[in-house]
Design a protein around this motif. Structure first.
Motif, PDB file in Angstrom:
ATOM      1  N   SER A  51     -19.758  32.564 -32.618  1.00 48.30           N
ATOM      2  CA  SER A  51     -18.506  33.078 -32.048  1.00 48.30           C
ATOM      3  C   SER A  51     -17.349  32.138 -32.345  1.00 48.30           C
ATOM      4  O   SER A  51     -16.227  32.578 -32.627  1.00 48.30           O
ATOM      5  N   PHE A 537     -18.469  38.992 -33.456  1.00 50.46           N
ATOM      6  CA  PHE A 537     -18.770  38.434 -32.145  1.00 50.46           C
ATOM      7  C   PHE A 537     -17.553  38.385 -31.230  1.00 50.46           C
ATOM      8  O   PHE A 537     -17.688  38.475 -30.014  1.00 50.46           O
ATOM      9  N   THR A 538     -16.378  38.183 -31.801  1.00 53.29           N
ATOM     10  CA  THR A 538     -15.170  38.021 -30.995  1.00 53.29           C
ATOM     11  C   THR A 538     -14.028  38.866 -31.564  1.00 53.29           C
ATOM     12  O   THR A 538     -14.061  39.276 -32.717  1.00 53.29           O
TER      13      THR A 538
END
Length: 551
Positions: A51, A537-538
């Motif tokens: 992340s 992820f982000t």
């Protein structure tokens, strides 16, 4: 890559705005549920580290934030790569305005990224000392070369329709040779990338500050230059309760994947947001993650494995005895979809029209077991066809959820006369034993490395036995179709092959398909531009916030 469910959750909050302040910095507070490791793209594989890497380093490609189904777009390239007709040679033209963030390792000021940097970064995965878990991404590469300062060419041994997905993963982010030389084995503690953020301060496994990289190449989202935020303060918060209560108190901007153990605090019995939270403007955003839960059975096990009609009947009966509706409504609180094939929605190759021939039917399961000689003894439990005792052994995780899963399976299996015992252990230990063929049955899950059906159907490909193919399933009819499909791009023909693979799975039942979880994501009314991405992820670089008053 197998990933433990809910290994990471993020939540973000804005620092209180000061009345009358001019151009108040946009600061968000985020948390990771587990500590990060070294921030080196070549070696990091835990979700927390990935992340962070996603925001510090740049691969050649990335995903369009809003496109559904997912779509790759140029990241540090001027355009998507040129590909030869045979699908083997890719030519990449780099942008000429991508710079590493400043660091003492660079002696001559601003450091421009070149094709040699990407070539170095990819070849670095081959270094034996690193033991990179990502080396397999380049197994199919025959040759790589920098044609000129801003042109990279990669030639594959054979066409691979998924190759470009690898070049959007954090592991293929560009690193600088000078930085690796300067910091050596400690390079993971000195991340120097080209991404939208850079490290401000870092106290390992405690707190991290990311600062906006204001030299980030011109990139816009909805008319605003990225990144929109000025700073992200990140803390490691391991306790579920601290995360959830923090969000409900208005301290965090969003909460991804509300823990199952705390759903009743926030949601009604039918998985809706409780009225008191809805009145505050909190939004529940259910999100189907690219994940499949399944219970696999060891095809080499003398009791449950094999390809004879009797063994197939036993496994098919187990599948018919699994109460999917109860699992979804009671165990998952409605936040899951029944798995019909290995593919979750939003994965390329998913067929919404496919219908499974297997459904919950304990009467049919009992009839099938009777027909193939699994007769009930005086104690009500079935014996093997040769009269020997029959006790299934299922491994399970030593946790509250693991024990609840045990009881669901005990009830389902006992209802069709099958006796079962459970062995509890840590998941990491069970996986080790599974790879050695020493486990009979186990529930696990798979999260997509990239959004293509190949990443799921490879889990039952014969040559992968002892690795991701825990069931040790090895059937020529399956292997041949999989090998044919993996050479094809997304197409109706490949989807038809995937449907045939699903039919084979249902016919031989090396797996009982369980669920595709739906993440219960929560967000505050002041958060802007938030949309969960199926693969990345982000979404930090796109987020914005309105001024608000903290509770």
């Amino acid at each position: 890559m197998l990933k433990i469910c809910a290994a990471m959750m993020l939540a973000i909050a804005v620092a209180p705005a000061q009345a009358g302040a001019h151009a108040e910095p946009k600061v968000l507070h985020a948390f990771l549920s587990t500590g990060e490791t070294a921030l080196d793209p070549a070696v990091a594989s835990d979700v927390a580290s990935l992340s962070l890497l996603e925001n510090l380093f740049d691969p050649l490609l990335r995903y369009d934030y809003l496109a559904r189904p997912v779509k790759l777009i140029p990241n540090t390239l001027t355009a998507m790569p040129e590909v030869t007709a045979d699908g083997k040679t890719y030519t990449f033209h780099l942008r000429q305005d991508v710079y590493f963030t400043p660091d003492a390792a660079f002696k001559a000021g601003r450091r421009l990224v070149t094709a040699d940097d990407y070539l170095y970064s990819f070849k670095r995965l081959y270094e034996p000392a690193l033991k990179s878990p990502w080396l397999y991404l380049f197994d199919g590469v025959a040759d790589m070369q920098a044609v000129d300062k801003f042109t990279l060419r990669i030639r594959l041994k054979a066409a691979d329709p998924n190759f470009l997905f690898y070049l959007a993963m954090p592991a293929t982010g560009v690193v600088a040779r000078e930085v690796v030389a300067a910091y050596g084995a400690q390079v993971g503690n000195h991340p120097v990338g080209t991404g939208p953020f850079r490290i401000g301060s870092w106290k390992h496994s405690d707190q991290i500050v990311l600062l906006a990289n204001r030299d980030f190449r011109p990139t816009e989202f909805e008319g605003k230059r990225l990144p929109i935020l000025d700073r992200i303060d990140i803390k490691i918060v391991e306790e579920y309760q601290s995360r959830v209560l923090g969000f409900l108190n208005g301290e965090f901007d969003f909460l991804e994947q509300l823990p199952e153990s705390m759903k009743e605090m926030v949601l009604t019995s039918d998985a809706r947001l409780k009225p008191e939270f809805a009145r505050k403007g909190i939004v529940l955003a259910p999100f189907p993650v690219l994940q499949t839960y399944y219970m696999w059975m060891n095809m080499d096990d003398p009791l449950i494995g094999g390809y004879s009609k009797q063994k197939v009947a036993l496994r098919r009966a187990i599948a018919l005895g699994y109460n999917s509706a109860e699992d979804v409504s009671v165990m998952k609180k409605g936040l899951a979809l029944p798995a019909v094939t290995p593919l979750p929605p939003n994965v390329r190759g998913y067929d919404p029209d496919y219908r499974s021939p297997v459904a919950y039917d304990p009467a049919l399961a009992n009839a099938l077991l009777d027909r193939y000689g699994y007769h009930k003894g005086q104690d009500g439990f079935r014996t093997q066809p040769d009269g020997k005792p029959l006790t299934l052994v299922m491994h399970s995780e030593s946790s509250t959820v693991g024990r609840l899963r045990d009881e669901l399976w005990r009830k389902n299996l006992n209802a069709i006369g099958l006796k079962v015992s459970f062995k509890s252990d840590k998941k990491t230990e069970i996986i080790k034993a599974s790879r050695l063929g020493a486990v009979m049955m186990f529930e696990t899950n798979w999260v997509a490395d990239f959004p293509d059906g190949d990443n799921f159907y490879q889990l039952l490909y014969g040559p992968n036995a002892g690795r991701a193919n825990y069931a040790r399933f090895n059937l020529p009819a399956y292997n041949q179709r999989y090998e044919q499909a993996r050479l094809m791009g997304e197409s109706p023909q490949r989807t038809a092959l995937y449907d045939e693979l699903a039919q084979i799975i249902h016919a031989y039942t090396p797996w009982v398909l369980l669920t595709h979880p739906i993440s219960a994501d929560l967000q505050q009314p002041w958060l802007k531009n938030y949309r969960r991405h199926p693969v990345e992820f982000t979404n930090w670089r796109y987020l914005d916030v309105d001024a608000h008053t903290a509770h």
